[in-house]
Design an enzyme around this catalytic site. Structure first.
Site, PDB file in Angstrom:
ATOM      1  N   GLU A  40      -2.552  30.109 -20.912  1.00  0.00           N
ATOM      2  CA  GLU A  40      -3.303  28.964 -21.442  1.00  0.00           C
ATOM      3  C   GLU A  40      -3.826  29.303 -22.839  1.00  0.00           C
ATOM      4  O   GLU A  40      -4.300  30.398 -23.092  1.00  0.00           O
ATOM      5  CB  GLU A  40      -4.468  28.635 -20.511  1.00  0.00           C
ATOM      6  CG  GLU A  40      -5.287  27.432 -20.961  1.00  0.00           C
ATOM      7  CD  GLU A  40      -6.464  27.138 -20.029  1.00  0.00           C
ATOM      8  OE1 GLU A  40      -6.914  25.981 -20.018  1.00  0.00           O
ATOM      9  OE2 GLU A  40      -6.927  28.060 -19.332  1.00  0.00           O
ATOM     10  N   LYS A 110      -3.791  18.925 -18.898  1.00  0.00           N
ATOM     11  CA  LYS A 110      -4.795  19.399 -17.943  1.00  0.00           C
ATOM     12  C   LYS A 110      -5.598  18.224 -17.389  1.00  0.00           C
ATOM     13  O   LYS A 110      -6.248  17.486 -18.132  1.00  0.00           O
ATOM     14  CB  LYS A 110      -5.710  20.401 -18.641  1.00  0.00           C
ATOM     15  CG  LYS A 110      -6.627  21.194 -17.720  1.00  0.00           C
ATOM     16  CD  LYS A 110      -7.379  22.244 -18.550  1.00  0.00           C
ATOM     17  CE  LYS A 110      -8.183  23.193 -17.704  1.00  0.00           C
ATOM     18  NZ  LYS A 110      -8.831  24.232 -18.542  1.00  0.00           N
ATOM     19  N   CYS A 151      -4.975  26.038 -15.289  1.00  0.00           N
ATOM     20  CA  CYS A 151      -6.262  26.667 -15.042  1.00  0.00           C
ATOM     21  C   CYS A 151      -7.161  25.924 -14.039  1.00  0.00           C
ATOM     22  O   CYS A 151      -6.933  26.013 -12.845  1.00  0.00           O
ATOM     23  CB  CYS A 151      -6.988  26.876 -16.371  1.00  0.00           C
ATOM     24  SG  CYS A 151      -8.312  28.133 -16.287  1.00  0.00           S
TER      25      CYS A 151
END
Length: 267
Positions: A40, A110, A151
């Protein structure tokens, strides 16, 4: 299917980070990997103030360089994530994924933004700058369907069930946990999502940089559908390479048929 996780430090400039990523991709290809996976925000400091400065359009330099590297080495490339800016000026934390020909196979924005305030620990608010994505991401490969998240998405099991319902056998997760959440939850979450869904979980993180304002926990990880850790790094720069036997997905699901035993009428 062989995967290589490139646990690299974010360099002082975007150009230096891109060069380091390209070198890692080359090493992954030399090791015979089918997939190379970057962390990331691999070319951008993990700071909300930096995201607008590093943001690029979907045809920006980072995307073009990653596409060219995938094509050059004929490898699937999970391009970690970068700050992506759309035409309306919104900024996303986006992972671009490329096929062996360099073509764009998938883009995941995300979906869950990292807004936390842990007493005595980490404070971070992605939503101050970033916009959340609005979809789960599954893409086709010669090995079967694969999922992609970033994440903080790993903390939301509903997203993973959607990907598995769409056929995902492996979920790739570029991530950057910190030293507050990492020791407590990193391994736990990757093993939990693997066991919940009987899939391989693959997480690539940046290496720790003691000079950074946000210090990554590192510990890039590969977990089997049975919840076994097949490989895990420390905090230092390294490349993890592991072969995944995808037949294990069907075997585990046959031996312990969790997905067949679901009771959707109850939930």
């Amino acid at each position: 299917m062989k995967v290589s996780l490139i646990q690299m430090k974010v360099q002082k400039t975007k150009e230096e980070s891109l060069l380091a990523a390209e070198n890692g991709i080359r090493q992954a290809a030399d090791a015979g990997a089918d997939f190379a996976v970057l962390p990331e925000m691999f070319a951008c400091p993990y700071e909300t103030s930096g995201f607008p400065l590093y943001a690029e359009a979907e045809d920006g330099e980072s995307v073009l360089r990653l596409s060219a590297a995938a094509k050059k080495h004929q490898i699937y490339l999970v391009g970690g994530s970068i700050p992506e800016c759309d035409k309306e000026g919104r900024i996303y934390n986006t992972s671009f994924l490329f096929g062996r020909d360099g073509g764009l196979l998938a883009r995941h924005r995300k979906a869950h933004l990292f807004d936390i305030d842990i007493k005595g620990g980490q404070f971070f608010k992605e939503s101050a700058v970033l916009t959340a994505g609005d979809s789960a991401t599954v893409f086709p490969t010669e090995f079967g369907p694969m999922g992609l998240c970033i994440c903080y998405d790993i903390r939301f099991p509903e997203l993973f069930r959607v990907m598995v319902d769409q056929g995902a056998l492996v979920v790739f997760c570029p991530a950057a946990f910190n030293r507050t959440t990492g020791p407590k939850h990193w391994e736990l979450l990757f093993r939990s999502r693997a066991v919940d869904n009987q899939i391989f979980m693959v997480g690539a993180a940046p290496a720790a940089d003691e000079t950074a304002s946000y210090i990554s926990y590192g510990h890039s990880i590969i977990v089997s559908p049975w919840g076994e850790i097949l490989s895990q790094a420390g905090e230092q720069e390294t490349i993890l390479t592991e072969e995944l036997d995808l037949s294990q997905v069907a075997e585990v699901r046959e031996q312990l048929p969790l997905l067949k035993h679901r009771r959707p009428e109850l939930y």
